[in-house]
Design a protein around this motif. Structure first.
Motif, mmCIF file in Angstrom:
data_model
loop_
_atom_site.group_PDB
_atom_site.id
_atom_site.type_symbol
_atom_site.label_atom_id
_atom_site.label_comp_id
_atom_site.label_asym_id
_atom_site.label_seq_id
_atom_site.Cartn_x
_atom_site.Cartn_y
_atom_site.Cartn_z
ATOM 1 N N MET A 63 0.844 -1.197 0.000
ATOM 2 C CA MET A 63 0.000 0.000 0.000
ATOM 3 C C MET A 63 0.878 1.245 0.000
ATOM 4 S SD MET A 63 -2.897 1.152 2.795
ATOM 5 C CE MET A 63 -1.693 1.493 4.078
ATOM 6 N N PRO A 64 0.706 2.185 -0.945
ATOM 7 C CA PRO A 64 1.517 3.396 -0.960
ATOM 8 C C PRO A 64 1.253 4.229 0.285
ATOM 9 C CG PRO A 64 -0.320 3.585 -2.495
ATOM 10 C CD PRO A 64 -0.290 2.167 -2.025
ATOM 11 N N ALA A 65 2.294 4.881 0.775
ATOM 12 C CA ALA A 65 2.168 5.678 1.995
ATOM 13 C C ALA A 65 1.792 7.113 1.652
ATOM 14 C CB ALA A 65 3.478 5.642 2.775
ATOM 15 N N ASP A 66 0.896 7.685 2.437
ATOM 16 C CA ASP A 66 0.552 9.101 2.316
ATOM 17 C C ASP A 66 1.480 9.967 3.158
ATOM 18 O OD1 ASP A 66 -1.628 8.662 0.618
ATOM 19 O OD2 ASP A 66 -2.973 8.301 2.303
ATOM 20 N N LEU A 67 2.047 9.365 4.208
ATOM 21 C CA LEU A 67 2.851 10.107 5.187
ATOM 22 C C LEU A 67 4.192 9.422 5.403
ATOM 23 C CD1 LEU A 67 3.312 12.111 7.615
ATOM 24 C CD2 LEU A 67 2.121 10.408 9.030
ATOM 25 N N ALA A 68 5.245 10.240 5.456
ATOM 26 C CA ALA A 68 6.562 9.767 5.872
ATOM 27 C C ALA A 68 6.955 10.497 7.144
ATOM 28 C CB ALA A 68 7.606 10.005 4.789
ATOM 29 N N VAL A 69 7.320 9.733 8.165
ATOM 30 C CA VAL A 69 7.816 10.304 9.411
ATOM 31 C C VAL A 69 9.319 10.111 9.427
ATOM 32 C CG1 VAL A 69 7.752 10.181 11.917
ATOM 33 C CG2 VAL A 69 5.659 9.820 10.610
ATOM 34 N N LEU A 70 10.065 11.197 9.405
ATOM 35 C CA LEU A 70 11.519 11.127 9.368
ATOM 36 C C LEU A 70 12.068 11.141 10.786
ATOM 37 C CD1 LEU A 70 10.617 12.518 6.560
ATOM 38 C CD2 LEU A 70 13.041 13.104 6.382
ATOM 39 N N SER A 71 12.609 10.026 11.197
ATOM 40 C CA SER A 71 13.169 9.753 12.520
ATOM 41 C C SER A 71 12.100 9.158 13.430
ATOM 42 C CB SER A 71 13.772 10.984 13.193
ATOM 43 O OG SER A 71 14.300 10.631 14.474
ATOM 44 N N LEU A 72 12.427 8.020 13.998
ATOM 45 C CA LEU A 72 11.478 7.302 14.854
ATOM 46 C C LEU A 72 11.918 7.360 16.313
ATOM 47 C CD1 LEU A 72 10.866 4.262 12.485
ATOM 48 C CD2 LEU A 72 9.402 6.256 12.839
ATOM 49 N N ALA A 73 12.430 8.492 16.702
ATOM 50 C CA ALA A 73 12.892 8.657 18.081
ATOM 51 C C ALA A 73 11.755 9.150 18.963
ATOM 52 C CB ALA A 73 14.083 9.625 18.115
ATOM 53 N N HIS A 74 12.033 10.162 19.782
ATOM 54 C CA HIS A 74 11.110 10.582 20.847
ATOM 55 C C HIS A 74 9.705 10.898 20.351
ATOM 56 C CE1 HIS A 74 9.745 12.524 24.521
ATOM 57 N NE2 HIS A 74 9.445 13.603 23.825
ATOM 58 N N SER A 75 9.569 11.755 19.329
ATOM 59 C CA SER A 75 8.242 12.178 18.887
ATOM 60 C C SER A 75 7.784 11.487 17.611
ATOM 61 C CB SER A 75 8.221 13.703 18.671
ATOM 62 O OG SER A 75 9.125 14.081 17.649
ATOM 63 N N GLY A 76 8.704 10.912 16.848
ATOM 64 C CA GLY A 76 8.349 10.328 15.568
ATOM 65 C C GLY A 76 7.438 9.125 15.660
ATOM 66 N N LEU A 77 7.754 8.203 16.555
ATOM 67 C CA LEU A 77 6.957 6.980 16.651
ATOM 68 C C LEU A 77 5.537 7.250 17.160
ATOM 69 C CD1 LEU A 77 7.514 4.114 15.809
ATOM 70 C CD2 LEU A 77 8.224 3.585 18.150
ATOM 71 N N PRO A 78 5.329 8.114 18.168
ATOM 72 C CA PRO A 78 3.948 8.444 18.560
ATOM 73 C C PRO A 78 3.149 9.106 17.438
ATOM 74 C CG PRO A 78 5.455 9.011 20.319
ATOM 75 C CD PRO A 78 6.301 8.653 19.131
ATOM 76 N N LEU A 79 3.809 9.956 16.638
ATOM 77 C CA LEU A 79 3.116 10.552 15.496
ATOM 78 C C LEU A 79 2.700 9.465 14.509
ATOM 79 C CD1 LEU A 79 2.203 12.770 13.530
ATOM 80 C CD2 LEU A 79 4.602 12.965 12.790
ATOM 81 N N ALA A 80 3.618 8.555 14.212
ATOM 82 C CA ALA A 80 3.295 7.459 13.297
ATOM 83 C C ALA A 80 2.164 6.604 13.847
ATOM 84 C CB ALA A 80 4.542 6.609 13.058
ATOM 85 N N GLN A 81 2.145 6.394 15.153
ATOM 86 C CA GLN A 81 1.074 5.626 15.786
ATOM 87 C C GLN A 81 -0.270 6.315 15.597
ATOM 88 O OE1 GLN A 81 0.967 5.704 20.082
ATOM 89 N NE2 GLN A 81 0.202 3.615 20.215
ATOM 90 N N ALA A 82 -0.310 7.628 15.839
ATOM 91 C CA ALA A 82 -1.565 8.380 15.704
ATOM 92 C C ALA A 82 -2.039 8.381 14.257
ATOM 93 C CB ALA A 82 -1.369 9.805 16.201
ATOM 94 N N ALA A 83 -1.125 8.542 13.313
ATOM 95 C CA ALA A 83 -1.499 8.568 11.907
ATOM 96 C C ALA A 83 -2.010 7.215 11.443
ATOM 97 C CB ALA A 83 -0.305 9.001 11.056
ATOM 98 N N THR A 84 -1.327 6.161 11.841
ATOM 99 C CA THR A 84 -1.750 4.817 11.459
ATOM 100 C C THR A 84 -3.125 4.500 12.021
ATOM 101 O OG1 THR A 84 0.565 4.085 11.383
ATOM 102 C CG2 THR A 84 -1.109 2.370 11.533
ATOM 103 N N ALA A 85 -3.354 4.878 13.286
ATOM 104 C CA ALA A 85 -4.655 4.638 13.907
ATOM 105 C C ALA A 85 -5.768 5.408 13.207
ATOM 106 C CB ALA A 85 -4.606 5.022 15.389
#
Length: 420
Positions: free
Chosen positions: A1-23
């Motif tokens: 599935m093509p991605a609409d969003l790229a989160v650059l860096s999965l450190a302190h704030s990146g992974l929670p943002l990716a979690q919220a977007a995926t949800a």
């Protein structure tokens, strides 16, 4: 599935943002050059000191979240959010190396009509004066005309069960009104409220104000803690009384120091820009100095408490409880525990520690013994010092077992321990 969003860096704030977007049903890919981190997340293992659990990551993967170390994935997204960490260098000035690297990596693959958002903590003016030129130079595109550029500082609070990502308003400042609206359309899918700033500088400075507000108020409480102890006043009862005022007062708590990626680091490096313009944030700098003195003060209190009970710090067995910067999290970034431990070792104390989130701990390059039996260790130690109040700690029980208990968080019942 093509991605609409790229989160650059999965450190302190990146992974929670990716979690919220995926949800929220947004096709999301996490880009990070750290192969170990990326492969771990792809296998369902979040960073050990991060805010997400393995179950959180597995749910994200099940909903289509993907990770990659290949920057080519950045050329196929509609929105790119830069969450690269910022650090202080040895000279106490901000090190934006990770941010610059992420921006240059994205610039080389930036497509027209992409929305680029900066969540990394940067000083006011960085989005326009630093990040915009790098993006334009590397892409050949013009911000505000060929692609959207905005700043929306991270506001996550790891471990906070009351405020979720969705319930925390997102502040957005775009290079142009169209840039602001493009970023607002994205965050409107993740957050219940979007707040539009006049521009990137206002959004960047809102982060500065929020962070400094906390730094200054914690420093006030730390000074009050020292004052009240010297005057024989129960600070914690003072706070309890002051909290009853329904206006003009917000309660903060003193502690052994200030930790985490937001409070101890951001005010320091964000004031650098103001100082260079001849406008140093003097109250913030003084607050930082006050908070930086707390590990030394806690060490002095520990030594004095031992002395009052006929013991010397030299040779004393001291148990440190909780070495992370925040309750119920594994991250140790900026936590005062290591400095306190180093100072106690200089006094000749024999240290051990207990923390349910930290299986191994080093101070000055040397391992500190970990206490497996908490109550047995407290009973055997000459002094137990609570540095972080994890939920698993039964302070009433610990106070009953410990020979001496110094509570730097005011979490123990009144009269059960010596409190800061």
């Amino acid at each position: 599935m093509p991605a609409d969003l790229a989160v650059l860096s999965l450190a302190h704030s990146g992974l929670p943002l990716a979690q919220a977007a995926t949800a929220s049903g947004i096709g999301t890919i996490g880009y990070d050059p750290d192969e170990a981190a990326v492969s771990g997340i792809a296998a369902g293992r979040p960073p050990g000191d991060g805010p997400l659990t393995a179950a959180d990551v597995r749910r994200m993967l099940a909903k289509g979240f993907r990770t990659s170390t290949d920057p080519a994935v950045l050329s196929r997204v509609r929105t790119a959010v830069i969450c690269a960490p910022t650090r202080l260098g040895a000279d106490r000035t901000v090190d934006l190396t990770a941010v610059h690297t992420a921006v240059r990596t994205l610039a080389a693959r930036l497509r027209p009509r992409t929305t680029v958002i900066i969540e990394s903590s940067v000083h006011p003016g960085s989005t326009e004066d630093v990040i915009r030129p790098l993006l334009e130079e590397g892409s050949g595109l013009r911000a505000g005309r060929d692609f959207h550029l905005a700043c929306s500082p991270s506001r996550i609070d790891p471990g906070n069960r009351e405020h979720s990502y969705r319930s925390i308003p997102k502040v957005i400042g775009g290079l142009t009104p169209a840039c602001t609206e493009a970023a607002a359309a994205f965050y409107g899918r993740l957050s219940d409220k979007v707040v539009r700033a006049r521009g990137p500088r206002e959004a960047e400075t809102a982060k500065l104000l929020e962070t400094n507000y906390r730094q200054v108020n914690i420093a006030l409480m730390n000074e009050m803690a020292v004052f009240c102890h010297d005057m024989g006043i129960d600070l914690w009862d003072v706070v309890r009384c002051a909290e009853t005022k329904p206006f003009g007062f917000q309660s903060f708590r003193p502690g052994p120091g200030v930790g985490g990626p937001g409070v101890p680091i951001d005010p320091n490096h964000l004031t650098q820009h103001g100082r260079s313009l001849g406008h140093p944030l003097r109250i913030v700098e003084l607050a930082r100095e006050v908070n930086a003195r707390m590990p030394r003060y806690v060490t002095q209190r520990a030594a004095a408490l031992l002395n009052e009970h006929g013991k010397s710090a030299r040779g004393a067995r001291i148990l440190l409880l909780g070495v992370t910067y925040k309750p119920d999290l594994a991250s140790q970034e900026g936590a005062p525990a290591r400095e306190i431990a180093a100072r106690l070792e200089e006094l000749g104390a024999q240290l051990s520690y207990h923390d349910p989130y930290v299986p191994r701990w080093h101070v000055n390059g040397r391992p500190v013994p970990r206490a497996d039996g908490l109550y047995e260790a407290a009973a055997g130690a000459d002094l137990t010092v609570l540095l972080q109040n994890h939920r698993t700690y039964d302070l009433q029980g610990l106070a009953a077992k410990a020979q001496l208990l110094l509570d730097t968080r005011g979490a123990s019942p009144a009269g059960a321990a010596h409190r800061l």
